[in-house]
Design an enzyme around this catalytic site. Structure first.
Site, PDB file in Angstrom:
ATOM      1  CB  CYS A   1      -0.908  -0.045   1.233  1.00 19.07           C
ATOM      2  SG  CYS A   1      -1.800   1.479   1.583  1.00 19.07           S
TER       3      CYS A   1
ATOM      4  CB  CYS B   1       0.233   1.906   4.057  1.00 16.35           C
ATOM      5  SG  CYS B   1      -1.460   1.327   3.911  1.00 16.35           S
TER       6      CYS B   1
END
Length: 107
Positions: free
Chosen positions: A31, A34
């Site tokens: 991600c 993230c």
């Protein structure tokens, strides 16, 4: 300094039984957003030692907790206090926005 990891094995002790507020960053290695928010959370942790604990939970390695807490989009952050979810933050945000969301716990 990087946020400590938690897992299904250590969840109760790390999060539910913790003294004070705990922000759990639900993330995954693949991600991009993230990875962008991680250093911001590290800064917030470093600047607020003793006020809030920030932990990371990899959703790919702990799908049971991701499902239990209804994580459908990452990054997602939940603040736990007294074993209960008090605040949910979804998506990568700049530091000032995260600090605003966390103000009740950083004060």
């Amino acid at each position: 300094m990087t946020a400590k990891a938690t897992s299904s094995r250590t969840w109760t002790e790390d999060v539910l039984e913790a003294d004070g507020p705990v922000l759990v960053d639900f993330w995954a290695a693949w991600c991009g957003p993230c990875r962008m928010v991680a250093p911001v959370l590290d800064e917030i942790q470093a600047e607020n030692t003793g006020k809030i604990t920030i932990l990371k939970l990899n959703v790919d390695e702990n799908p049971d907790l991701a499902m239990k807490y209804q994580i459908t989009s990452i990054p997602a952050m939940k603040v736990f206090q007294g074993g209960e979810v008090k605040t949910t933050i979804v998506g990568a945000k700049p530091k000032f926005a995260l600090e605003q969301d966390l103000a009740p716990y950083l004060g």
